[in-house]
Design a protein around this motif. Structure first.
Motif, short mmCIF file in Angstrom:
data_model
loop_
_atom_site.label_atom_id
_atom_site.label_comp_id
_atom_site.label_asym_id
_atom_site.label_seq_id
_atom_site.Cartn_x
_atom_site.Cartn_y
_atom_site.Cartn_z
N LYS A 41 69.69 0.34 -20.19
CA LYS A 41 68.97 -0.82 -19.65
C LYS A 41 68.11 -0.49 -18.44
N GLY A 42 67.34 0.56 -18.55
CA GLY A 42 66.39 0.91 -17.49
C GLY A 42 66.97 1.62 -16.29
N LYS A 43 68.29 1.93 -16.33
CA LYS A 43 68.92 2.61 -15.20
C LYS A 43 68.45 4.05 -15.05
N VAL A 44 68.07 4.66 -16.15
CA VAL A 44 67.65 6.07 -16.11
C VAL A 44 66.30 6.22 -16.82
N HIS A 45 65.39 6.92 -16.20
CA HIS A 45 64.08 7.17 -16.79
C HIS A 45 64.23 8.06 -18.02
N LYS A 46 63.40 7.82 -19.02
CA LYS A 46 63.50 8.55 -20.28
C LYS A 46 63.43 10.08 -20.09
N VAL A 47 62.52 10.52 -19.22
CA VAL A 47 62.37 11.96 -18.98
C VAL A 47 63.67 12.53 -18.41
N THR A 48 64.26 11.80 -17.47
CA THR A 48 65.53 12.23 -16.87
C THR A 48 66.63 12.26 -17.93
N LEU A 49 66.62 11.24 -18.79
CA LEU A 49 67.63 11.16 -19.85
C LEU A 49 67.55 12.39 -20.76
N TYR A 50 66.35 12.70 -21.22
CA TYR A 50 66.19 13.85 -22.12
C TYR A 50 66.63 15.15 -21.45
N ARG A 51 66.25 15.29 -20.18
CA ARG A 51 66.61 16.50 -19.44
C ARG A 51 68.13 16.59 -19.26
N THR A 52 68.73 15.44 -18.97
CA THR A 52 70.18 15.42 -18.75
C THR A 52 70.94 15.71 -20.05
N LEU A 53 70.46 15.14 -21.15
CA LEU A 53 71.12 15.39 -22.44
C LEU A 53 71.07 16.88 -22.78
N GLU A 54 69.92 17.48 -22.52
CA GLU A 54 69.74 18.91 -22.77
C GLU A 54 70.73 19.73 -21.93
N LEU A 55 70.84 19.35 -20.67
CA LEU A 55 71.77 20.04 -19.76
C LEU A 55 73.22 19.90 -20.23
N PHE A 56 73.59 18.66 -20.62
CA PHE A 56 74.97 18.40 -21.06
C PHE A 56 75.31 19.19 -22.32
N VAL A 57 74.34 19.33 -23.21
CA VAL A 57 74.58 20.11 -24.43
C VAL A 57 74.80 21.58 -24.06
#
Ligand SMILES: [Zn+2]
Ligand SMILES: [Zn+2]
Ligand SMILES: [Zn+2]
Length: 132
Positions: A41-57
């Protein structure tokens, strides 16, 4: 007690990372980045989300697979498992257990690799509802 994925993996705590983990903790199965983003719900910017998902993987916190859809799906690695996916309706079911010996076998058969460190493995079929 809630597992501290960030601390365990030596990652800095940020509100964005915590919010993303919260969504993943509440997930019933594999989720696309799009689905995670709408839950945030807008808490995290899409670019940050993609970067974070990549890091978590990369850190092994998340499991990533594409289920032959061309889209990336993510899931928290609470306990390593695999999925069966319906080729008709896309229904997913988590299946306990893993033929992890395959990983060692792959390493043994390989000429170019000394070690196999991870794998993705998914099963496909037609669910009971669709086969009626
Ligand atoms: Zn189905
Ligand atoms: Zn699962
Ligand atoms: Zn496995």
């Amino acid at each position: 007690m809630k597992k501290d994925y960030l601390k365990e993996n030596g990652l800095k705590h940020t509100s964005g990372r915590a919010a993303i983990l919260d969504v993943l903790e509440g997930a019933k199965g594999l989720m696309t980045a799009e689905q995670i983003h709408s839950k945030l719900k807008g808490k995290v910017h899409k670019v940050t989300l993609y970067r974070t998902l990549e890091l978590f993987v990369k850190e092994g916190i998340l499991y990533q697979t594409d289920l032959r859809s061309g889209q990336a799906y993510f899931e928290l690695q609470k306990s390593h498992h695999h999925h069966i996916v319906c080729t008709e309706c896309g229904l997913q079911e988590g299946i306990k257990g893993c033929p992890s010996s395959l990983q060692g076998e792959a390493a043994n058969k390989s000429e170019l690799f000394k070690e196999v460190t991870s794998h993705t493995l998914e099963f496909f079929g037609v669910c009971k509802k669709c086969s009626k």
